[in-house]
Design an enzyme around this catalytic site. Structure first.
Site, PDB file in Angstrom:
ATOM      1  N   ALA A  50      46.063 -12.273  24.956  1.00 50.17           N
ATOM      2  CA  ALA A  50      46.922 -13.422  24.680  1.00 50.17           C
ATOM      3  C   ALA A  50      48.259 -13.189  25.371  1.00 50.17           C
ATOM      4  O   ALA A  50      48.586 -12.061  25.738  1.00 50.17           O
ATOM      5  CB  ALA A  50      47.113 -13.543  23.174  1.00 50.17           C
ATOM      6  N   GLU A  69      38.064 -10.418  23.535  1.00 47.79           N
ATOM      7  CA  GLU A  69      37.543 -11.334  22.507  1.00 47.79           C
ATOM      8  C   GLU A  69      36.848 -12.530  23.151  1.00 47.79           C
ATOM      9  O   GLU A  69      35.831 -13.003  22.657  1.00 47.79           O
ATOM     10  CB  GLU A  69      38.692 -11.797  21.601  1.00 47.79           C
ATOM     11  N   GLY A  95      42.753 -10.506  23.525  1.00 45.53           N
ATOM     12  CA  GLY A  95      42.104 -11.820  23.612  1.00 45.53           C
ATOM     13  C   GLY A  95      41.146 -11.911  24.789  1.00 45.53           C
ATOM     14  O   GLY A  95      40.188 -12.689  24.747  1.00 45.53           O
ATOM     15  N   GLU A 146      45.568  -4.556  20.324  1.00 43.58           N
ATOM     16  CA  GLU A 146      46.540  -5.291  19.511  1.00 43.58           C
ATOM     17  C   GLU A 146      47.317  -4.402  18.546  1.00 43.58           C
ATOM     18  O   GLU A 146      48.488  -4.646  18.256  1.00 43.58           O
ATOM     19  CB  GLU A 146      45.838  -6.404  18.722  1.00 43.58           C
TER      20      GLU A 146
HETATM   21  N1  3HC Z   1      51.173 -11.111  27.777  1.00 40.84           N
HETATM   22  C1  3HC Z   1      52.281 -11.376  28.498  1.00 40.84           C
HETATM   23  N2  3HC Z   1      52.689 -10.629  29.543  1.00 40.84           N
HETATM   24  C2  3HC Z   1      51.923  -9.581  29.875  1.00 40.84           C
HETATM   25  C3  3HC Z   1      50.750  -9.262  29.182  1.00 40.84           C
HETATM   26  C4  3HC Z   1      50.375 -10.083  28.087  1.00 40.84           C
HETATM   27  N3  3HC Z   1      49.253  -9.853  27.383  1.00 40.84           N
HETATM   28  N4  3HC Z   1      50.219  -8.157  29.742  1.00 40.84           N
HETATM   29  C5  3HC Z   1      51.021  -7.808  30.754  1.00 40.84           C
HETATM   30  N5  3HC Z   1      52.054  -8.672  30.852  1.00 40.84           N
HETATM   31  C6  3HC Z   1      53.117  -8.681  31.854  1.00 40.84           C
HETATM   32  C7  3HC Z   1      54.020  -7.460  31.743  1.00 40.84           C
HETATM   33  O1  3HC Z   1      55.065  -7.679  30.833  1.00 40.84           O
HETATM   34  C8  3HC Z   1      54.510  -7.314  33.175  1.00 40.84           C
HETATM   35  O2  3HC Z   1      55.536  -8.268  33.365  1.00 40.84           O
HETATM   36  P1  3HC Z   1      56.743  -7.946  34.364  1.00 40.84           P
HETATM   37  O3  3HC Z   1      56.121  -7.693  35.698  1.00 40.84           O
HETATM   38  O4  3HC Z   1      57.580  -9.158  34.277  1.00 40.84           O
HETATM   39  O5  3HC Z   1      57.400  -6.728  33.796  1.00 40.84           O
HETATM   40  C9  3HC Z   1      53.325  -7.761  34.003  1.00 40.84           C
HETATM   41  O6  3HC Z   1      52.507  -8.539  33.125  1.00 40.84           O
HETATM   42  C10 3HC Z   1      52.493  -6.627  34.547  1.00 40.84           C
HETATM   43  O7  3HC Z   1      52.178  -5.749  33.475  1.00 40.84           O
HETATM   44  P2  3HC Z   1      52.255  -4.160  33.631  1.00 40.84           P
HETATM   45  O8  3HC Z   1      53.514  -3.772  34.283  1.00 40.84           O
HETATM   46  O9  3HC Z   1      51.940  -3.595  32.294  1.00 40.84           O
HETATM   47  O10 3HC Z   1      51.068  -3.947  34.667  1.00 40.84           O
HETATM   48  P3  3HC Z   1      50.004  -2.780  34.760  1.00 40.84           P
HETATM   49  O11 3HC Z   1      49.173  -3.075  35.937  1.00 40.84           O
HETATM   50  O12 3HC Z   1      50.685  -1.458  34.647  1.00 40.84           O
HETATM   51  O13 3HC Z   1      49.087  -2.911  33.455  1.00 40.84           O
HETATM   52  C11 3HC Z   1      47.765  -4.074  31.825  1.00 40.84           C
HETATM   53  C12 3HC Z   1      48.264  -4.039  33.286  1.00 40.84           C
HETATM   54  C13 3HC Z   1      46.842  -2.873  31.568  1.00 40.84           C
HETATM   55  C14 3HC Z   1      46.995  -5.343  31.643  1.00 40.84           C
HETATM   56  C15 3HC Z   1      48.971  -3.986  30.882  1.00 40.84           C
HETATM   57  O14 3HC Z   1      49.905  -4.992  31.260  1.00 40.84           O
HETATM   58  C16 3HC Z   1      48.667  -4.217  29.439  1.00 40.84           C
HETATM   59  O15 3HC Z   1      48.242  -3.303  28.759  1.00 40.84           O
HETATM   60  N6  3HC Z   1      48.928  -5.423  28.928  1.00 40.84           N
HETATM   61  C17 3HC Z   1      48.866  -5.745  27.522  1.00 40.84           C
HETATM   62  C18 3HC Z   1      47.463  -5.841  27.011  1.00 40.84           C
HETATM   63  C19 3HC Z   1      47.470  -6.241  25.565  1.00 40.84           C
HETATM   64  O16 3HC Z   1      48.143  -5.677  24.733  1.00 40.84           O
HETATM   65  N7  3HC Z   1      46.660  -7.261  25.245  1.00 40.84           N
HETATM   66  C20 3HC Z   1      46.547  -7.746  23.912  1.00 40.84           C
HETATM   67  C21 3HC Z   1      47.485  -8.883  23.717  1.00 40.84           C
HETATM   68  S1  3HC Z   1      47.526  -9.426  22.059  1.00 40.84           S
HETATM   69  C22 3HC Z   1      46.178 -10.405  21.894  1.00 40.84           C
HETATM   70  O17 3HC Z   1      45.414 -10.552  22.794  1.00 40.84           O
HETATM   71  C23 3HC Z   1      46.043 -11.054  20.564  1.00 40.84           C
HETATM   72  C24 3HC Z   1      44.724 -11.713  20.359  1.00 40.84           C
HETATM   73  O18 3HC Z   1      43.910 -10.862  19.622  1.00 40.84           O
HETATM   74  C25 3HC Z   1      44.861 -13.008  19.588  1.00 40.84           C
END
Ligand code: 3HC
Length: 686
Positions: free
Chosen positions: A63, A105, A102, A125
């Site tokens: 998400a 998911e 997500g 998450e």
């Molecule tokens: N939402 C919004 N922005 C995100 C994002 C997300 N889920 N994931 C990454 N970004 C953004 C980062 O903030 C970054 O922004 P910036 O360049 O402006 O600083 C850009 O994308 C690139 O991210 P990284 O620097 O982290 O890039 P990497 O290549 O090192 O890593 C990744 C990529 C492994 C995908 C890492 O970004 C990551 O772990 N992201 C988060 C994953 C996550 O936690 N997902 C779960 C979200 S919660 C959810 O899904 C709830 C659901 O259950 C309802």
């Protein structure tokens, strides 16, 4: 607004490709594109099966984290996933990069999943103080079983495509680089298969029916690591619902538990931290595209605990390291420690014996600076003595090639003075590792008055390459993490003289969320180590004079039995009391935990404000990252500056003023803190 999807029909397969850089997060626009694209394909007589695939570097990374806490625009994830799962046409997820949160998911709602071998899958998450709120807690256990799901979702760890294949999360592995074609062929191959919806699967749940002890045991086993966090307990409750409720009821339960977390301060703090960690490399006056200096070989001066740990970071990524010491004996000792660290890792199954030899083989031991002639970066890690460091940098200036970066691991000395010993201060930078240097994630990159921008950019990039989170600091005594956290120690040392015992103070700090209190930490590190070089009398010094060095010898602030189990020490209590009398300290009597915390931690916040005022730290969130990664400040508080905002800055100012009245200028609130409090501003919010 740029288009985020492409639709195409290939051989009867409707390919819905999402292209929303950088990570295809499932924000409002992507959700709308998915919803509309899916409905079109479901309605089209030409489409027999649907393939969901992503362009760019990754499948959906989850998400859009920046949307949490705001009203949902357009269809929500749950609606889209139900649409997918209930489709009469097979829907296949084609995964590359990371399928996270997500994103996974979504894949679980599909009828089939195909992934390239390099893909990673996970539900992280929990790291945002959340739970998978779009069916992940209800669908994953139906595929992998309750126990594996508990492990995966509570740890948030990502698994490889191979492991996912073994667990049944992925149905087929594609060829690397050939995902699209393989996925289309796979989608065609399943056209005749009966559709299996994960929601209808019960086979993997049967073994958990009537076994509440699975959850009780899991809670008990992990109680320590859950402490202070809200998400793990809600995750366990959501997975309990898989066993106890029908699927749709389970989804409702999951959503209620998700919303509870979303509104919690803990999750707010952890989401803030997610972005804070990614913000640290953004330096206003250093352009993103500035050329960096290639680093192919590294020199480390000093093979002690710090130097050895620093060297391991580079060996781990395959870079050769020239390790310089003063004597054969010191070199042998240092090499022995590195080897033992690696061998411990093999015992824990983290690497093979061949890996150990490969890494050790990358070390070139040397007794002479001449061996550093060709390295691209040298890191000096000798003891903290200005004259010694200056002498080393003078020699390095002569021994290294032009264009080599000269770094010091100093933890508090004036980097500019060290740089002035060379003819090239623009090539000198601070790389302040935290101990153990091969483990701790924080790396303070210290920018001297003359350090060049490309050296800074190189250091920030290199830090990420070795798995660290860099935080930029200008030169000051202690830089960021040590300087703010020294305040906690100063106040603990003063407060213990007024009446509260070491255990009362430690307990308050532990209950706040730190792994241990300040006195427990001193006992662990060693009173002699902490007090080394002290010029004034202290309680710790008096204890050392009695032969009490902490856990390692005769106890310190606590007494210890043979199992290192601590009990309050009457001897230490007496030393503290007599020191207080000698110092003429007025006892303040017993104090509530909240008062102890205000006394110890508000000065940390105040010091953080001073760092901002002086321009030492770029932003409050950098200070929080430094405290969390350097001192294990509990991440669910967001770090000192975020925490201060949640308490209210005026409350902190009032409290500091009261302490100032009683104890003097050490508590005078900084100008910035006072101004922000007055204007209703904050450190970390916009
Ligand atoms: N939402 C919004 N922005 C995100 C994002 C997300 N889920 N994931 C990454 N970004 C953004 C980062 O903030 C970054 O922004 P910036 O360049 O402006 O600083 C850009 O994308 C690139 O991210 P990284 O620097 O982290 O890039 P990497 O290549 O090192 O890593 C990744 C990529 C492994 C995908 C890492 O970004 C990551 O772990 N992201 C988060 C994953 C996550 O936690 N997902 C779960 C979200 S919660 C959810 O899904 C709830 C659901 O259950 C309802």
């Amino acid at each position: 607004m740029a288009k985020v999807s492409n639709e195409e029909i290939c051989n009867g397969i409707g390919v819905l490709e999402i292209d929303s850089p950088p990570v295809n997060a499932l924000g409002a626009q992507v959700r709308c594109a998915l919803d509309e694209g899916l409905r079109r394909m479901m309605a089209s007589a030409d489409v027999k099966a649907i393939l969901i695939i992503c362009a760019g570097r990754t499948f959906f990374a989850g998400a859009d984290i920046s949307e949490f806490g705001k009203a949902i625009v357009g269809p929500d994830l749950g609606e889209i996933f139900t649409l997918i799962e209930m489709s009469d046409k097979p829907v296949v997820a084609a995964i590359h990069g990371s399928a996270l949160g997500g994103g996974l998911e979504l894949a679980l709602a599909c009828h089939y999943r195909i992934a390239v071998p390099s893909a990673k899958l996970g539900l992280p998450e929990v790291k945002l103080g959340l739970l998978p709120g779009a069916g992940g807690t209800q669908r994953l256990p139906r595929i992998v079983g309750v126990e594996t799901a508990l492990d995966l979702i509570v740890s948030g760890r990502a698994i490889s495509a191979h492991e996912a294949r073994t667990l049944g999360v992925v149905d087929m592995l594609a060829t690397e680089g050939g995902l699209r074609d393989d996925a289309i062929a796979y989608a065609r191959s399943v056209l005749d298969q009966p559709l299996v919806r994960v929601r209808d699967r019960q086979d993997r749940l049967e073994s958990a029916h009537g076994k509440p002890e699975i959850f009780a045991d899991f809670r008990k086993k992990n109680a320590r690591s859950f402490r202070g966090f809200k998400a793990p307990e809600n995750i366990v409750k959501a997975i309990e619902a898989v066993v106890n409720l029908p699927f749709d009821e389970g989804l409702k339960r999951e959503w209620a538990l998700f919303k509870e977390l979303e509104a919690s301060i803990e999750s707010l703090a952890q989401r803030y931290y997610f972005f804070a960690e990614r913000e640290t490399t953004k330096i206003p006056d250093v352009p993103k595209d500035i050329p960096t200096i290639p680093i192919a070989t590294v020199g480390v001066i000093g093979a002690g605990t710090m130097g050895g740990g620093i060297a391991m970071n580079f060996l781990n990524i395959g870079l050769p390291v020239v390790l310089v010491e003063m004597s054969e004996a010191a070199l042998d000792r240092g090499l022995g420690v590195i080897r033992r660290n690696y061998e411990n890792a093999t015992r824990k199954g983290r690497m093979t014996a061949a890996d150990v030899e490969q890494r050790m083989g990358l070390i070139r031991p040397a007794l002479d600076f001449a061996a550093l002639a060709d390295v691209d970066l040298v890191i000096e890690a000798v003891f903290e003595e200005m004259e010694v460091k200056k002498d080393i940098f003078r020699k390095l200036d002569r021994a290294t090639k032009p264009g080599a970066i000269l770094a010091s691991n100093t933890s508090f000395l004036d980097l500019d003075e060290i740089a002035a010993a060379t003819s090239r201060p623009e090539w000198v930078v601070g790389l302040h590792f935290f101990s153990p240097a091969n483990v701790m994630q924080l790396l303070e990159v210290v920018r001297g008055r003359h350090t060049s921008k490309s050296v800074i950019a190189t250091a920030m990039k290199l830090a990420k390459t070795i798995g660290k989170v860099p935080v930029l600091s200008k030169v000051c005594n202690g830089f960021i993490a040590n300087r703010i956290m020294a305040q906690r120690q100063i106040q603990a040392d003063a407060l213990v003289l007024e009446g509260p015992s070491p255990q009362e103070i430690d307990q308050a700090v532990f209950d706040y969320g730190f792994a241990m209190g300040p006195f427990q930490m001193i006992d662990l590190v060693g009173l002699d180590v902490i007090g080394r070089g002290a010029t004034t009398r202290s309680v710790a010094g008096d204890l050392v004079a009695m032969g009490r060095l902490g856990q390692k010898q005769a106890g310190g602030y606590y007494d210890y039995d043979e199992h290192r189990h601590a009990t309050p020490s009457p001897v230490a209590a007496e030393v503290i009391a007599s020191f207080a009398v000698d110092k003429g300290v007025v006892p303040s009597g017993k104090q509530a935990a909240a008062d102890i915390l205000a006394r110890l931690l508000f000065p940390v916040v105040n010091e953080g404000a001073k760092l901002l005022e002086e321009g030492i730290a770029l932003r409050a969130s950098d200070i929080d990252v430094a405290a969390i990664l350097g001192y294990n400040w509990p991440v669910y508080t967001g770090g000192p500056m975020f925490w201060a905002d949640t308490i209210g800055l005026q409350t902190i100012v009032d409290s500091l003023r009261a302490l100032e009245t009683r104890y003097g200028a050490a508590f005078t609130p900084s100008k910035l803190l006072v101004e922000l409090a007055k204007s209703g501003g904050s450190f970390t919010r916009g």
